[in-house]
Design a protein around this motif. Structure first.
Motif, short mmCIF file in Angstrom:
data_model
loop_
_atom_site.label_atom_id
_atom_site.label_comp_id
_atom_site.label_asym_id
_atom_site.label_seq_id
_atom_site.Cartn_x
_atom_site.Cartn_y
_atom_site.Cartn_z
N HIS A 243 -56.46 12.64 -94.74
CA HIS A 243 -58.09 12.75 -93.94
C HIS A 243 -58.23 11.24 -93.37
O HIS A 243 -58.36 11.53 -91.28
N GLN A 244 -57.82 10.20 -93.01
CA GLN A 244 -57.92 8.55 -92.31
C GLN A 244 -57.23 8.61 -90.92
O GLN A 244 -57.52 8.74 -90.25
N SER A 245 -55.51 10.11 -91.49
CA SER A 245 -54.26 10.40 -90.30
C SER A 245 -55.24 10.93 -89.34
O SER A 245 -55.39 11.39 -88.25
N VAL A 246 -56.55 12.27 -90.08
CA VAL A 246 -57.08 13.01 -89.50
C VAL A 246 -57.87 12.78 -88.62
O VAL A 246 -57.97 12.89 -87.07
N LYS A 247 -58.81 11.94 -88.71
CA LYS A 247 -59.36 10.76 -87.90
C LYS A 247 -59.42 10.30 -86.80
O LYS A 247 -59.37 10.25 -85.79
N VAL A 248 -58.05 9.75 -87.32
CA VAL A 248 -57.00 8.96 -86.22
C VAL A 248 -56.74 9.76 -85.07
O VAL A 248 -56.88 9.56 -83.67
N LEU A 249 -56.08 10.70 -85.62
CA LEU A 249 -55.75 11.88 -84.35
C LEU A 249 -56.81 12.38 -84.05
O LEU A 249 -56.84 12.53 -82.28
N GLN A 250 -57.87 12.04 -84.44
CA GLN A 250 -59.27 13.21 -83.65
C GLN A 250 -59.49 12.45 -82.32
O GLN A 250 -59.52 12.40 -81.63
N LYS A 251 -59.98 10.54 -82.25
CA LYS A 251 -60.44 9.49 -81.72
C LYS A 251 -59.15 10.14 -80.62
O LYS A 251 -59.75 9.41 -79.52
N ASN A 252 -57.80 10.13 -81.07
CA ASN A 252 -56.93 10.03 -79.76
C ASN A 252 -56.74 11.23 -78.73
O ASN A 252 -56.87 10.94 -77.27
N VAL A 253 -57.66 12.20 -79.19
CA VAL A 253 -57.88 13.15 -78.78
C VAL A 253 -58.74 13.29 -78.39
O VAL A 253 -58.71 13.84 -76.80
N ASP A 254 -59.90 12.77 -78.81
CA ASP A 254 -60.98 12.93 -77.72
C ASP A 254 -61.05 11.48 -76.59
O ASP A 254 -61.49 12.03 -75.22
N GLN A 255 -59.85 10.85 -76.36
CA GLN A 255 -59.72 10.05 -75.72
C GLN A 255 -59.27 10.61 -74.65
O GLN A 255 -59.07 10.25 -73.49
#
Length: 750
Positions: A676-688
């Motif tokens: 779940h934490q890895s998914v959040k980091v990936l989601q943040k990178n995708v937004d950038q």
């Protein structure tokens, strides 16, 4: 209470009360309208044209409660008078036979506490097959002589029928499988009369050929009278078969092309002719053209060939088989059916001596070398009637009647003879000696230990129905043997029933092998019984009855003078006698046939209406039951859905209240948190990345707008030059177009 002559108490049963009231019209000659199979007793009802059946063992066990008999109604009425009934080997079918026809009734299934048909139903309509009705209708002289069920039928449905035209027809229920010729065919053929005695021919056969040619060399028999005349001559000379029986089978190796030798079972069919000659037909159920062998050599030879008035024959399955030949004079001959050591020479010699080439060609038959011969051990002369004083004794010797033979299925050393004068039981003593001789070892002189044929057979006059020469005969209408316990049943023309216990020697009881019978007994016939009944028109039957062989001329009397009263009376008397003797009798017979048919059809209709009402009631019951079951099914479905939902809710609540998980479950939960934490980091990178893409998209759009705003213009001088060039090109093109038009006009004019 059972009397001394009625051990089983059959006289008091309702089945024989009905049989007395429905006895056949012609009860002056011996018939067989009573038969039994296992524990079922069958009696033919001649008035209602149906079968009466009863479980005699169950009826005998019920002392106070009387067991009612059942009525088996044929689905298709018979167009002939039934004189014999015969159940099949396994009791699946019942054959009805008479001189002018044969039918097969398919017996229903049995169940219930009393072992009756369809749990004791009172009236049952059974499927019936009338075999070759047109064959007997078209031929007035053709008669049925004997029927036998084939013991090797896989479906228990193969019936062998002997006809008076020297043929045996093999039926599989209602389908004709084979027609086997066993003698000269009584058909009109041109015959040339050669010199008497030429070729060493049989004088009787030569006379038959001469009679068939009507006394003129090379003449042909007239089509209208040839068949009956030829058949009459064949009967008078004894050239027609009168009876047959099936001997035990044998295995023979038959070579086949491009195949190994295969074993085929052959059943010798022993055929008796009226002149005492015996023939053998080697055939199986599927044999198309069997081999006819004979006449068999009979030893020791006598002048009269052991009788010239033979009437019946049976084969007793001893080892070797025993053949019983009966004559109408009251004699029975006991002979052994032995294999010939050199069949070729002996059979060919007999064939040349007894069958001249002209007669064989006339009969269109091929006689093969005989592989058997008969060795007559003894001759038994039976008394046909009780002799009283010396005059009656002398008269009894001249009385003759056909003898009917029936073997005892439980005792190979005994057979029965029934006839117009009663019943005889004959015990063969040599069968025990033969059995002991075959079973003995060869270490000692068997002839000293087993003195063969040193005792004579014993004949017992069981029932006598004729005491005086001029008295009316009380013929036997039915005779059958009962098993377990062993007994006999005799139905007489007077309506009396004689039932006696039989003493069975247990050492002679045959050990029957246990064989599994097939379930598929017959093929289903989808054709309607009414259509089967209407195949042979009843109108045609009545026409055959009313048809007369006499032709009367048209009277042309002298009108000038009146006939005298005496002449008128004589003419009237002659016409009256003619009407009474030749016309009224036929009309009376036709009336009886019509009344019988109407009576049978009424009974059939009543039973069908009763069955329809019963089926309608069953239909209503089934419909009510179906509706009740449908409502119950819907209620059960609703309850099942409610229970299913409650079970789901219970499972969900139980899952929520489960204690904390184990170590593996904790590890699995930690792994899910990391994911779940890895998914959040990936989601943040995708937004950038999306923001950068949008910024670049804005920059690209601004650059595209700047490029579109720039415009390109030509100098004025270049623009003017281009316009001049275009104008010159237009002028040149216009001139070319005009030139082309002129050329086209010129070409069109020329």
């Amino acid at each position: 209470m059972a009397s001394k002559t009625d051990s089983y108490g059959f006289n008091e049963m309702s089945i024989f009360h009905v049989a007395r009231d429905c006895s056949p019209d012609d009860a002056r000659h011996t018939q067989n309208l009573v038969e039994s199979k296992d524990d079922m007793l069958f009696v033919w009802n001649a008035k209602n044209c149906c079968i009466m059946a009863i479980n005699w063992r169950a009826a005998a066990s019920k002392k106070k409660d009387t067991l009612k008999h059942q009525t088996l109604i044929p689905s298709s009425p018979q167009n002939f008078t039934v004189e014999k009934i015969l159940p099949s080997t396994d009791g699946t079918f019942l054959a009805l036979a008479g001189p002018k026809g044969v039918s097969i009734i398919e017996l229903p299934r049995r169940w219930g506490p009393n072992g009756q048909y369809q749990n004791g139903k009172e009236c049952i309509i059974c499927r019936t097959y009338n075999l070759d009705e047109h064959l007997f209708t078209e031929s007035a002289t053709l008669e049925l002589l004997q029927i036998r069920w084939h013991p090797a039928s896989p479906t228990d449905s193969h019936l062998l029928v002997l006809l008076s035209d020297n043929s045996i027809r093999v039926y599989d229920v209602d389908s004709l499988r084979h027609v086997w010729r066993i003698g000269p065919t009584p058909t009109p053929q041109p015959v040339t009369i050669s010199g008497a005695g030429k070729g060493g021919g049989d004088p009787s056969s030569t006379v038959a050929a001469a009679a068939a040619a009507q006394g003129s060399p090379g003449a042909a028999v007239a089509p209208g009278a040839g068949i009956s005349a030829k058949l009459a001559y064949l009967n008078s000379l004894g050239d027609t078969a009168v009876d047959f029986d099936i001997a035990p089978p044998r295995d023979s190796l038959l070579a086949q092309k491009n195949k190994n030798d295969a074993a085929k079972v052959e059943w010798p069919i022993v055929i008796l002719r009226g002149d005492g000659n015996v023939y053998v037909l080697c055939a199986g159920i599927d044999t198309n053209r069997p081999k006819l062998q004979g006449p068999i050599s009979i030893q020791p030879q006598v002048d009269d060939n052991y009788g010239l008035d033979s009437c019946s024959l049976i084969v007793i399955p001893t080892l070797p088989p025993t053949v019983i030949i009966a004559e109408s004079t009251g004699k029975t001959h006991h002979a052994l059916f032995l294999e010939e050591e050199c069949p070729l020479d002996r059979s060919l010699t007999q064939q040349q001596q007894q069958q001249p080439a002209s007669i064989q060609e006339l009969a269109n038959l091929t006689l093969y070398p005989c592989e058997w011969y008969l060795h007559v051990l003894e001759t038994v002369e039976l008394e046909l009637g009780l002799p009283g004083v010396q005059e009656a004794k002398e008269a009894a010797k001249t009385y003759t009647c056909p003898l009917h033979l029936k073997r005892d299925p439980l005792n190979d050393a005994r057979y029965f003879v029934y006839h117009n004068a009663g019943l005889h039981a004959i015990t063969l003593d040599f069968t025990r000696q033969l059995h002991e001789f075959v079973q003995g070892d060869g270490g000692e002189d068997l002839t000293e230990r087993y003195p063969l044929f040193n005792t004579h057979s014993r004949a017992e006059y069981v029932v006598c129905t004729k005491a005086l020469q001029n008295a009316n005969t009380n013929a036997v209408l039915g005779f059958t043997l009962l098993q377990s316990p062993s007994g006999l049943v005799l139905l007489l023309a007077s309506g009396q029933v004689v039932s006696l216990d039989l003493i069975t020697d247990h050492s002679l009881i045959r050990n029957w092998p246990l064989t599994a019978s097939g379930n598929n007994k017959s093929s289903n016939n989808s054709e309607s019984p009414v259509k089967n009944m209407l195949k042979d028109s009843f109108q045609k039957r009545i026409q055959m009855i009313l048809k007369t062989g006499l032709t009367q001329p048209i009277l042309k009397l002298d009108q000038t003078t009146e006939p005298s009263p005496q002449e008128s009376f004589e003419l009237l008397t002659q016409m009256t006698r003619m009407l009474r003797d030749h016309y009224f009798v036929r009309h009376e017979k036709a009336r009886q046939e019509i009344e019988k048919r109407v009576h049978v059809l009424k009974l059939l209709k009543q039973q069908q209406l009763a069955d329809i009402e019963e089926l309608q009631a069953e239909k209503l019951k089934i419909r009510e039951t179906a509706e009740r079951l449908a409502e119950t099914y819907e209620d059960l479905c609703d309850k099942q859905n409610a229970l299913f939902k409650r079970a789901q809710e219970a499972v969900r609540l139980a899952t929520l209240r489960l204690p904390k998980g184990s170590y593996s479950e904790k590890k699995f939960a930690e792994m899910i948190d990391k994911i779940h934490q890895s998914v959040k980091v990936l989601q943040k990178n995708v937004d950038q990345v999306k923001q950068k893409i949008s910024t670049q998209q804005v920059q690209l759009e601004s650059r595209k707008k700047n490029v579109k705003e720039k415009s390109f213009t030509l100098p004025a001088k270049q623009e003017e030059i281009i316009k001049q060039i275009i104008g010159e090109m237009y002028t040149q093109i216009n001139g070319n177009v005009n030139d082309v038009k002129k050329i086209n006009n010129i070409l069109n004019i020329t």
